[in-house]
Motif scaffolding. Sequence first.
Motif, short mmCIF file in Angstrom:
data_model
loop_
_atom_site.label_atom_id
_atom_site.label_comp_id
_atom_site.label_asym_id
_atom_site.label_seq_id
_atom_site.Cartn_x
_atom_site.Cartn_y
_atom_site.Cartn_z
N GLU A 205 -21.62 114.32 69.36
CA GLU A 205 -22.14 115.55 69.95
C GLU A 205 -23.50 115.82 69.34
N ASP A 218 -21.78 119.49 73.93
CA ASP A 218 -20.42 118.96 73.86
C ASP A 218 -19.71 119.45 72.58
N LEU A 251 -21.79 121.78 78.08
CA LEU A 251 -20.90 120.63 78.28
C LEU A 251 -21.55 119.64 79.24
N THR A 252 -21.52 118.35 78.87
CA THR A 252 -21.98 117.32 79.81
C THR A 252 -20.94 117.15 80.92
N HIS A 258 -14.95 115.88 75.18
CA HIS A 258 -16.18 116.67 75.22
C HIS A 258 -15.91 118.18 75.24
N ALA A 259 -14.72 118.55 75.73
CA ALA A 259 -14.45 119.98 75.94
C ALA A 259 -13.30 120.52 75.09
N HIS A 344 -20.74 115.39 86.20
CA HIS A 344 -21.24 114.86 84.93
C HIS A 344 -22.76 115.04 84.86
N GLY A 360 -24.83 111.79 77.81
CA GLY A 360 -23.37 111.93 77.90
C GLY A 360 -22.69 110.58 78.00
N ALA A 407 -23.04 109.73 74.10
CA ALA A 407 -21.82 110.21 73.46
C ALA A 407 -21.00 109.06 72.90
#
Length: 435
Positions: A205, A218, A251-252, A258-259, A344, A360, A407
Amino acid sequence: MRKHGRRVRNEPSSDRLLTLGASFEEPAVPTYPVQPGGRNGSAPPRGAANHGSHLWPSRSIAFSHAASAQIRGELAMRKIIESTPLSLDGVIGDRSKMEKLMLKSSLTPAAATAHRIDVTRRSFSLAALAGTLLSGTPALAKAPLVGAQVPGVYCLKVGAFEVTVLGDGWLPIGTELFAGDRAGAERLLGAAFLPKTATATAVNEWLVNTGDKLILIDAGTSNVLAPSLGRLPKSLAAAGVDPASIDAVILTHMHLDHAAGLLTPDKKVAFVNAAIYVNADEYGFWTSEEVSGKAPDGMKSMFDIARAAIKPYADAGRVQTYRNGAALVPGITSMVAPGHTVGHSMLRVSSAGSDLLIWGDIVHNAALQFPEPERSIAFDTDQAMAIATRKRVFDMAATDRLTVAGAHLPFPGLGHVAKASTGYAYLPLQWGADL
Ligand SMILES: [Zn+2]
């Protein structure tokens, strides 16, 4: 404790360094290169206690340099050594043996037994001490094994901004999850010195400090996937950042790596003062009852995790959806890159003529997907679209000579993309010791 760098003038007593053939002037106050301990590099330099570790050859590169400097008679190094205060505080090893060595080296018993020996190396015979150590005191050369990696934190400057890559950990991604022939994949992995069955894959991130705002891009995995993940809070702490000081999380996309870190392991809001930005199509997809109702059983938990992660922020009115090309905060612009998921998005960070493309999940395995961008991953919502997007982004990054951040590129996941005879090549950024 004397601060390092202070001059000491009331010695020497026996100065065998001088017998090596050079004379010394009173040394200037030295500077010590230290790794930044805070996000602004504001942590204090390591103190005299750490310089004490120079005593032990197996514990400090600096000492090795010191010993070899004497052997080679390197004047500059010896000047630094001479002006460096020593302390046994913080040196790992048998205290009484260390004190005996110090005493042997003309240090006063009082100083040694006080467990804080503040002298410069000029006041005792380092040459004699080094000789004693190097001639063999094996018990003193032992140090406990650490058994853990250092924190995943890496800083770079983008114009006037500071961007800190933060590691969330890693996960193994099986080769069978990538499209394309297996023999070819194994050949590419073998050429990259990687195992053929699965690749340890980083989850990264980014924290962008614009000077006015702290933006996290992220949120990591929290505890929903694997014990090797969920380390973002530790990385933030290592960077000196309080999660409560983060103004926004972009967020990507809403995959769990990621979330899910929007929540702590005990399912509390992790970023209590942050607004959450997410692409509108992405948010609509993962929060739709209709879409999740039609999802295969194996995917339902991904919907559940994504929805649970963002729900408390949505309930508090702190979720903002964005469209392609939106300037989310000054200097950070979204660029939709669909295929891996429906919305995305990449983030282009721009400041003072410099750019960083945070892309990402354009790549999940550098060894496979740079040379052969057609090797889509099973996680892609639309594999054909993901391949087309990857090729388009590679072409843009190579043509525009963009610095990219991924990422799932090996930590810190920063580099450039170049056209190659077959597909593309990834050229990781070189380590920058200073910002
Ligand atoms: Zn991912």
